[in-house]
Design an enzyme around this catalytic site. Structure first.
Site, short mmCIF file in Angstrom:
data_model
loop_
_atom_site.label_atom_id
_atom_site.label_comp_id
_atom_site.label_asym_id
_atom_site.label_seq_id
_atom_site.Cartn_x
_atom_site.Cartn_y
_atom_site.Cartn_z
N HIS A 78 -4.25 -8.75 3.78
CA HIS A 78 -5.69 -8.71 3.98
C HIS A 78 -6.07 -9.56 5.19
O HIS A 78 -5.65 -10.71 5.31
CB HIS A 78 -6.43 -9.25 2.75
CG HIS A 78 -6.42 -8.31 1.59
ND1 HIS A 78 -6.67 -8.72 0.29
CD2 HIS A 78 -6.17 -6.97 1.52
CE1 HIS A 78 -6.59 -7.66 -0.52
NE2 HIS A 78 -6.29 -6.61 0.20
N ARG A 120 0.86 -1.18 0.00
CA ARG A 120 0.00 0.00 0.00
C ARG A 120 0.90 1.23 0.00
O ARG A 120 2.06 1.18 0.42
CB ARG A 120 -0.90 0.02 1.24
CG ARG A 120 -1.86 -1.14 1.37
CD ARG A 120 -2.68 -1.00 2.66
NE ARG A 120 -3.67 -2.06 2.81
CZ ARG A 120 -3.49 -3.18 3.50
NH1 ARG A 120 -2.32 -3.38 4.12
NH2 ARG A 120 -4.44 -4.09 3.58
N TYR A 139 -10.11 -10.32 -6.51
CA TYR A 139 -9.17 -10.55 -7.60
C TYR A 139 -9.49 -11.82 -8.38
O TYR A 139 -8.99 -12.00 -9.49
CB TYR A 139 -7.74 -10.59 -7.07
CG TYR A 139 -7.31 -9.25 -6.53
CD1 TYR A 139 -6.97 -8.21 -7.39
CD2 TYR A 139 -7.29 -9.00 -5.16
CE1 TYR A 139 -6.60 -6.97 -6.90
CE2 TYR A 139 -6.93 -7.76 -4.67
CZ TYR A 139 -6.58 -6.76 -5.54
OH TYR A 139 -6.24 -5.53 -5.06
N LYS A 184 -2.50 -2.00 7.85
CA LYS A 184 -3.69 -1.44 8.49
C LYS A 184 -3.84 -2.01 9.89
O LYS A 184 -3.56 -3.17 10.13
CB LYS A 184 -4.93 -1.76 7.66
CG LYS A 184 -5.06 -0.92 6.39
CD LYS A 184 -6.38 -1.19 5.70
CE LYS A 184 -6.55 -0.29 4.48
NZ LYS A 184 -7.84 -0.53 3.80
N HIS A 210 -2.23 2.59 -6.07
CA HIS A 210 -3.23 1.53 -5.99
C HIS A 210 -3.15 0.61 -7.20
O HIS A 210 -3.31 -0.61 -7.07
CB HIS A 210 -4.63 2.13 -5.89
CG HIS A 210 -4.93 2.76 -4.57
ND1 HIS A 210 -4.80 2.09 -3.37
CD2 HIS A 210 -5.34 4.01 -4.24
CE1 HIS A 210 -5.12 2.88 -2.37
NE2 HIS A 210 -5.45 4.06 -2.87
N ARG A 264 -0.34 -1.88 -6.85
CA ARG A 264 -0.70 -2.93 -5.88
C ARG A 264 -1.71 -3.91 -6.50
O ARG A 264 -1.57 -5.12 -6.37
CB ARG A 264 -1.27 -2.28 -4.63
CG ARG A 264 -1.79 -3.26 -3.57
CD ARG A 264 -2.14 -2.48 -2.31
NE ARG A 264 -3.04 -3.18 -1.42
CZ ARG A 264 -2.66 -4.05 -0.49
NH1 ARG A 264 -1.37 -4.35 -0.36
NH2 ARG A 264 -3.53 -4.64 0.31
#
Length: 310
Positions: free
Chosen positions: A277, A158, A286, A182, A251, A254
């Site tokens: 994730h 990211r 995806y 995150k 983005h 990535r």
């Protein structure tokens, strides 16, 4: 005639409360004319539907009636975003009636809007990636920019993760980089190939810019940690310089990493770990892109598909 009179009276009763709400939006909330117009449009439709359901007073509106409104909109082919706007308008109005003491609860809050379709992330194809990264300029800032792009595409980082990397987070001998994702969750990502080559090149010239005691791996011309905005700007500029048809962004790099990894390996769990994730459902988006890729290959290769196209 009697039915028409009842309908008129009922609509008039609804309209009185609505007019008070519109004055409230204008005088106390200070909303723009455009927003007020949207409220009026949505609530006019809602009122008409409620009258058709036989509702005579706002107190008769319950969660079942609200669900019927949503269901009707779905049958009419309304987009999820439009239904969400309509439901939001009704919630705000019913909150206003609670404020006035005309209602005790807001039944619209018990009803969720239909889930909006999640747009598929856009990615670059392999040729575009190669075209973008074919930078052999010895200018230190060009070296930095290629190192950043190689790292984002090579490790699927990211933007915030890449910007926040410090020099001590890199382990060249182990071929990995420690990143903070995150929720302040730490993970290690592979650091090999061209990403490793160009980051090493940048580290050699980094001393020309970095201020004393600056820990950031990537710095600006001012010698401090590079900003998110600066990275975005530089990537856009390189996309134009390299004549890449698609607009370049962190983005996209990535997303391209994730798509190309999935196309090559079909290992959803591994891609999930690499992207950081928490839930595999986030990574599963995806698989749609992968299916698009497979469909394209099928159309180009399968004899019956080719015949049909001809």
């Amino acid at each position: 005639m009697k039915n028409e009179k009842v309908t008129k009276i009922t609509f008039s009763d609804f309209q009185q409360s609505l007019d008070c709400f519109y004055r409230y939006l204008q005088q106390e909330k200070g909303l723009s004319l455009h927003t007020q117009k949207n409220y009026k449009h949505q609530l006019k439709i809602v009122t008409s539907h409620l009258i058709q359901m036989g509702v005579k007073k706002w107190k008769q509106v319950d969660s079942r009636k609200v669900r019927q409104l949503v269901s009707k909109g779905m049958r009419q082919g309304m987009k999820a975003s439009c239904l969400a706007t309509r439901l939001s308008s009704l919630r705000s109005f019913l909150d206003f009636l609670i404020l006035r003491g005309e209602l005790s609860i807001n039944p619209a809050k018990e009803v969720s809007a239909p889930r909006r379709e999640r747009p598929l992330p856009k990615n670059l194809d392999i040729n575009e990636i190669f075209q973008l990264l074919e930078i052999n300029d010895n200018n230190p800032l060009s070296i930095r920019d290629r190192a950043m792009m190689e790292l984002m595409y090579g490790s699927g980082l990211r933007l915030a993760e890449m910007v926040n990397i410090n020099t001590h987070d890199i382990s060249a001998c182990m071929g990995e980089i420690r990143v903070l994702g995150k929720g302040n969750k730490e993970r290690k990502v592979p650091f090999t190939g061209l990403a490793k080559t160009w980051v090493k090149k940048w580290i050699k010239v980094r001393v020309q810019f970095a201020k004393h005691n600056e820990n950031a791996l990537f710095t600006s011309k001012l010698g401090v940690r590079i900003s998110h905005r600066n990275v975005q700007k530089r990537l856009t500029e390189w996309g134009k310089k390299q004549s890449v048809p698609s607009r370049i962004s962190p983005h996209k790099l990535r997303h391209s990493f994730a798509t190309h990894m999935l196309e090559s390996s079909s290992n959803l769990r591994a891609v999930q770990e690499l992207l950081g994730h928490e839930n595999i459902s986030t990574t599963q988006i995806y698989t749609h892109l992968d299916f698009q890729h497979l469909s394209k290959v099928y159309d180009q290769a399968h004899p019956r598909a080719k015949k049909r196209k001809e």
